[in-house]
Design a protein around this motif. Structure first.
Motif, PDB file in Angstrom:
ATOM      1  N   VAL A  80      13.346  15.762  27.707  1.00  0.00           N
ATOM      2  CA  VAL A  80      14.064  15.279  28.883  1.00  0.00           C
ATOM      3  C   VAL A  80      13.143  15.414  30.084  1.00  0.00           C
ATOM      4  CG1 VAL A  80      16.036  15.631  30.402  1.00  0.00           C
ATOM      5  CG2 VAL A  80      16.293  15.911  27.915  1.00  0.00           C
ATOM      6  N   GLY A  81      12.659  14.272  30.576  1.00  0.00           N
ATOM      7  CA  GLY A  81      11.766  14.283  31.720  1.00  0.00           C
ATOM      8  C   GLY A  81      10.548  15.149  31.478  1.00  0.00           C
ATOM      9  N   LYS A  82      10.208  15.956  32.475  1.00  0.00           N
ATOM     10  CA  LYS A  82       9.061  16.845  32.375  1.00  0.00           C
ATOM     11  C   LYS A  82       9.463  18.261  31.979  1.00  0.00           C
ATOM     12  CE  LYS A  82       6.570  14.202  35.905  1.00  0.00           C
ATOM     13  NZ  LYS A  82       5.977  14.220  37.264  1.00  0.00           N
ATOM     14  N   THR A  83      10.725  18.432  31.591  1.00  0.00           N
ATOM     15  CA  THR A  83      11.215  19.749  31.194  1.00  0.00           C
ATOM     16  C   THR A  83      10.807  20.053  29.752  1.00  0.00           C
ATOM     17  OG1 THR A  83      13.342  19.084  30.216  1.00  0.00           O
ATOM     18  CG2 THR A  83      13.233  19.241  32.626  1.00  0.00           C
ATOM     19  N   SER A  84      11.118  21.253  29.314  1.00  0.00           N
ATOM     20  CA  SER A  84      10.882  21.625  27.920  1.00  0.00           C
ATOM     21  C   SER A  84      12.088  21.315  27.036  1.00  0.00           C
ATOM     22  CB  SER A  84      10.548  23.117  27.821  1.00  0.00           C
ATOM     23  OG  SER A  84      11.631  23.903  28.313  1.00  0.00           O
ATOM     24  N   LEU A  85      13.155  20.823  27.628  1.00  0.00           N
ATOM     25  CA  LEU A  85      14.386  20.541  26.907  1.00  0.00           C
ATOM     26  C   LEU A  85      14.214  19.309  26.025  1.00  0.00           C
ATOM     27  CD1 LEU A  85      17.359  21.591  26.819  1.00  0.00           C
ATOM     28  CD2 LEU A  85      17.885  19.821  28.509  1.00  0.00           C
ATOM     29  N   GLU A  86      14.666  19.400  24.774  1.00  0.00           N
ATOM     30  CA  GLU A  86      14.592  18.283  23.842  1.00  0.00           C
ATOM     31  C   GLU A  86      15.997  17.927  23.344  1.00  0.00           C
ATOM     32  OE1 GLU A  86      10.222  18.549  21.758  1.00  0.00           O
ATOM     33  OE2 GLU A  86      11.882  19.614  20.780  1.00  0.00           O
ATOM     34  N   VAL A  87      16.229  16.630  23.146  1.00  0.00           N
ATOM     35  CA  VAL A  87      17.530  16.157  22.679  1.00  0.00           C
ATOM     36  C   VAL A  87      17.347  15.252  21.470  1.00  0.00           C
ATOM     37  CG1 VAL A  87      18.703  16.361  24.893  1.00  0.00           C
ATOM     38  CG2 VAL A  87      17.452  14.265  24.366  1.00  0.00           C
ATOM     39  N   THR A  88      18.350  15.246  20.601  1.00  0.00           N
ATOM     40  CA  THR A  88      18.294  14.385  19.435  1.00  0.00           C
ATOM     41  C   THR A  88      18.413  12.917  19.842  1.00  0.00           C
ATOM     42  OG1 THR A  88      20.680  14.827  19.149  1.00  0.00           O
ATOM     43  CG2 THR A  88      19.132  16.048  17.750  1.00  0.00           C
ATOM     44  N   ALA A  89      17.864  12.049  18.990  1.00  0.00           N
ATOM     45  CA  ALA A  89      17.827  10.620  19.294  1.00  0.00           C
ATOM     46  C   ALA A  89      19.221  10.043  19.484  1.00  0.00           C
ATOM     47  CB  ALA A  89      17.093   9.872  18.182  1.00  0.00           C
ATOM     48  N   LEU A  90      20.161  10.470  18.686  1.00  0.00           N
ATOM     49  CA  LEU A  90      21.547  10.044  18.820  1.00  0.00           C
ATOM     50  C   LEU A  90      22.359  11.227  19.312  1.00  0.00           C
ATOM     51  CD1 LEU A  90      23.229   7.460  18.289  1.00  0.00           C
ATOM     52  CD2 LEU A  90      23.873   8.441  16.078  1.00  0.00           C
ATOM     53  N   SER A  91      23.283  10.962  20.212  1.00  0.00           N
ATOM     54  CA  SER A  91      24.073  12.027  20.814  1.00  0.00           C
ATOM     55  C   SER A  91      25.520  11.569  20.929  1.00  0.00           C
ATOM     56  CB  SER A  91      23.500  12.406  22.184  1.00  0.00           C
ATOM     57  OG  SER A  91      23.155  11.246  22.929  1.00  0.00           O
ATOM     58  N   LEU A  92      26.413  12.506  21.210  1.00  0.00           N
ATOM     59  CA  LEU A  92      27.840  12.201  21.266  1.00  0.00           C
ATOM     60  C   LEU A  92      28.346  12.281  22.691  1.00  0.00           C
ATOM     61  CD1 LEU A  92      30.383  11.596  19.487  1.00  0.00           C
ATOM     62  CD2 LEU A  92      30.887  14.038  19.664  1.00  0.00           C
ATOM     63  N   GLY A  93      28.872  11.176  23.186  1.00  0.00           N
ATOM     64  CA  GLY A  93      29.586  11.165  24.453  1.00  0.00           C
ATOM     65  C   GLY A  93      31.059  11.433  24.199  1.00  0.00           C
ATOM     66  N   SER A  94      31.741  11.985  25.205  1.00  0.00           N
ATOM     67  CA  SER A  94      33.097  12.473  24.938  1.00  0.00           C
ATOM     68  C   SER A  94      34.186  11.735  25.695  1.00  0.00           C
ATOM     69  CB  SER A  94      33.182  13.976  25.254  1.00  0.00           C
ATOM     70  OG  SER A  94      32.925  14.213  26.618  1.00  0.00           O
ATOM     71  N   ALA A  95      33.893  10.565  26.269  1.00  0.00           N
ATOM     72  CA  ALA A  95      34.978   9.812  26.909  1.00  0.00           C
ATOM     73  C   ALA A  95      36.114   9.516  25.931  1.00  0.00           C
ATOM     74  CB  ALA A  95      34.440   8.533  27.531  1.00  0.00           C
ATOM     75  N   PRO A  96      35.818   9.115  24.669  1.00  0.00           N
ATOM     76  CA  PRO A  96      36.933   8.909  23.733  1.00  0.00           C
ATOM     77  C   PRO A  96      37.738  10.184  23.467  1.00  0.00           C
ATOM     78  CG  PRO A  96      34.972   7.783  22.941  1.00  0.00           C
ATOM     79  CD  PRO A  96      34.535   8.655  24.088  1.00  0.00           C
ATOM     80  N   GLU A 150       9.471   5.635  34.241  1.00  0.00           N
ATOM     81  CA  GLU A 150       8.281   5.981  33.473  1.00  0.00           C
ATOM     82  C   GLU A 150       7.208   6.563  34.386  1.00  0.00           C
ATOM     83  OE1 GLU A 150       5.229   3.952  30.210  1.00  0.00           O
ATOM     84  OE2 GLU A 150       6.894   2.795  31.052  1.00  0.00           O
ATOM     85  N   ASN A 151       7.018   5.950  35.543  1.00  0.00           N
ATOM     86  CA  ASN A 151       5.999   6.431  36.482  1.00  0.00           C
ATOM     87  C   ASN A 151       6.324   7.822  37.012  1.00  0.00           C
ATOM     88  OD1 ASN A 151       4.479   4.084  36.262  1.00  0.00           O
ATOM     89  ND2 ASN A 151       5.481   3.090  38.005  1.00  0.00           N
ATOM     90  N   ARG A 152       7.596   8.128  37.180  1.00  0.00           N
ATOM     91  CA  ARG A 152       8.011   9.408  37.759  1.00  0.00           C
ATOM     92  C   ARG A 152       8.274  10.479  36.703  1.00  0.00           C
ATOM     93  NH1 ARG A 152       9.983   9.333  43.127  1.00  0.00           N
ATOM     94  NH2 ARG A 152       9.917   7.277  44.119  1.00  0.00           N
ATOM     95  N   GLY A 153       8.218  10.123  35.434  1.00  0.00           N
ATOM     96  CA  GLY A 153       8.525  11.088  34.389  1.00  0.00           C
ATOM     97  C   GLY A 153       9.992  11.432  34.302  1.00  0.00           C
ATOM     98  N   VAL A 154      10.861  10.458  34.590  1.00  0.00           N
ATOM     99  CA  VAL A 154      12.315  10.646  34.536  1.00  0.00           C
ATOM    100  C   VAL A 154      12.843  10.002  33.259  1.00  0.00           C
ATOM    101  CG1 VAL A 154      14.517  10.032  35.614  1.00  0.00           C
ATOM    102  CG2 VAL A 154      12.577  10.755  37.035  1.00  0.00           C
TER     103      VAL A 154
END
Length: 362
Positions: A15-31, A231-235
């Motif tokens: 995630v950005g320039k952080t050390s945090l990593e997320v899986t390619a698919l994720s679950l949103g909870s609006a439903p 991409e230029n800002r690392g976001v």
């Protein structure tokens, strides 16, 4: 079932320039908050369990979903799992208080909890919203905090006032505090407007933005401005609304056409031009033996600024179908045909079969 090596769902990006990593698919909870249709507590738990079994380890929620219902449900479900094994995000910008007027149904929630929102992007408002979310979920450690629904399209003439709350009344300062001393690893926006992300990036250092519905098989204009700037800002972009509120999930097949939420676009009924474009997408996909849902879920992840693709699901079957769609092996010729038909932006990156076997950032 345990995620297997090579499963594209479990591939991770930072995630950005952080050390945090997320899986390619994720679950949103609006439903889970009852978007269009409510579901039982047992079904909410089973949906999160199915996501976990599919390899998903990033879960997004918001106080707005079901007027705090989704946060209660996602917290109840996730507390059964080791906290260090998943990433959790929620949103700030609305405080919820007991409802004083009847709910009119205009936001699409079915049987929301009896609370109503007060928009508040001030320093105190954001910190209070964060603390309320911790208590609703019963989880102290929230990895990502997103400013929810700032933008001219959302707020109209009130947007300038809310922007001042962020800029002049401590909203951005509250995000700094959350990132520095409250355990939050990344901050950003959760919006439907690409322009809002550009405006915030010009003033404040965000790590990511949840962008819903603006980079899909139906909409790709952000390739001209927003995505290159990210991409230029690392976001990083957390890509929501890959199905554009439903119409790309099952398309326009006769057996699903009568289900109202299957022809939703941008949270409303799909206009004729969108229906026509979906028909064209379906024709190309059908010619190549591909399900529209598979193309819709995989397309946005081909862009390297997209850290994860959020899917919505209201039952375990939908979770498993979406995970399988994300893992489908699609022919390279599909994307050539879509581009030739004028259905893909000329510069849109497209999935390659090799992506399903590698790991890390492309």
């Amino acid at each position: 079932m345990n995620p297997i090596t090579g499963n594209p769902v479990v591939k991770k990006r930072k995630v950005g320039k952080t050390s945090l990593e997320v899986t390619a698919l994720s679950l949103g909870s609006a439903p889970l908050g009852g978007l269009y249709h409510d579901l039982s507590e047992a079904d909410a738990q089973a949906t999160v369990d199915a996501a976990w079994q599919s390899g998903i380890r990033f879960f997004d929620t918001a106080p707005h979903y079901g007027h705090t219902k989704a946060e209660h449900r996602i917290g109840n479900a996730l507390r059964r799992y080791p906290r260090e094994d998943y990433v959790l995000s929620t949103k700030v910008g609305r405080r919820f208080v007991p409802r004083t007027t009847p709910y009119d149904g205009s936001e699409g929630w079915s049987d929301p909890l009896p609370f109503q929102a007060i928009y508040d992007y001030t320093y105190d408002g954001i910190l209070r919203s964060f603390e309320d979310s911790q208590q609703r979920m019963g989880i102290v450690d929230i990895d990502i905090v997103l400013i929810h629904d700032i933008g001219r399209v959302t707020h109209g003439e009130n947007n300038a006032r809310y922007w001042r709350q962020l800029s002049n009344e401590g909203g951005f300062r509250a995000l700094d505090e959350l990132r520095a001393s409250r355990g939050v690893k990344a901050v950003g926006l959760g919006v439907n407007e690409g322009a809002a992300i550009q405006e915030v990036m010009a003033e404040y250092n965000i790590d990511c933005a949840l962008l819903a519905g603006r980079y899909t098989l139906l909409e790709q204009a952000v390739l001209d401005d927003l995505l290159p700037e990210c991409e230029n800002r690392g976001v990083s972009i957390v890509l929501g609304g890959a199905f554009n509120s439903g119409i790309l999930a099952r398309g326009l097949k006769p057996e699903t056409a009568l289900k109202a939420d299957n022809q939703k676009f941008n949270y409303g009924d799909a206009p004729p031009l969108i229906v026509e474009r979906v028909e064209a997408l379906e024709r190309v996909c059908r010619d190549h033996g591909v399900a529209l849902s598979s193309a819709a879920l995989q397309f946005p992840y081909a862009h390297k600024v997209v850290a994860t693709v959020l899917m919505g699901a209201r039952n375990p079957e939908e979770v498993r179908l979406n995970a399988a769609s994300f893992a489908d092996s699609l022919p390279d010729e599909l994307w050539d045909a879509l581009r030739a038909a004028g259905l893909l932006h000329h510069s849109a990156p497209v999935p390659q079969r090799i992506d399903h076997a590698d790991s890390g950032r492309p």
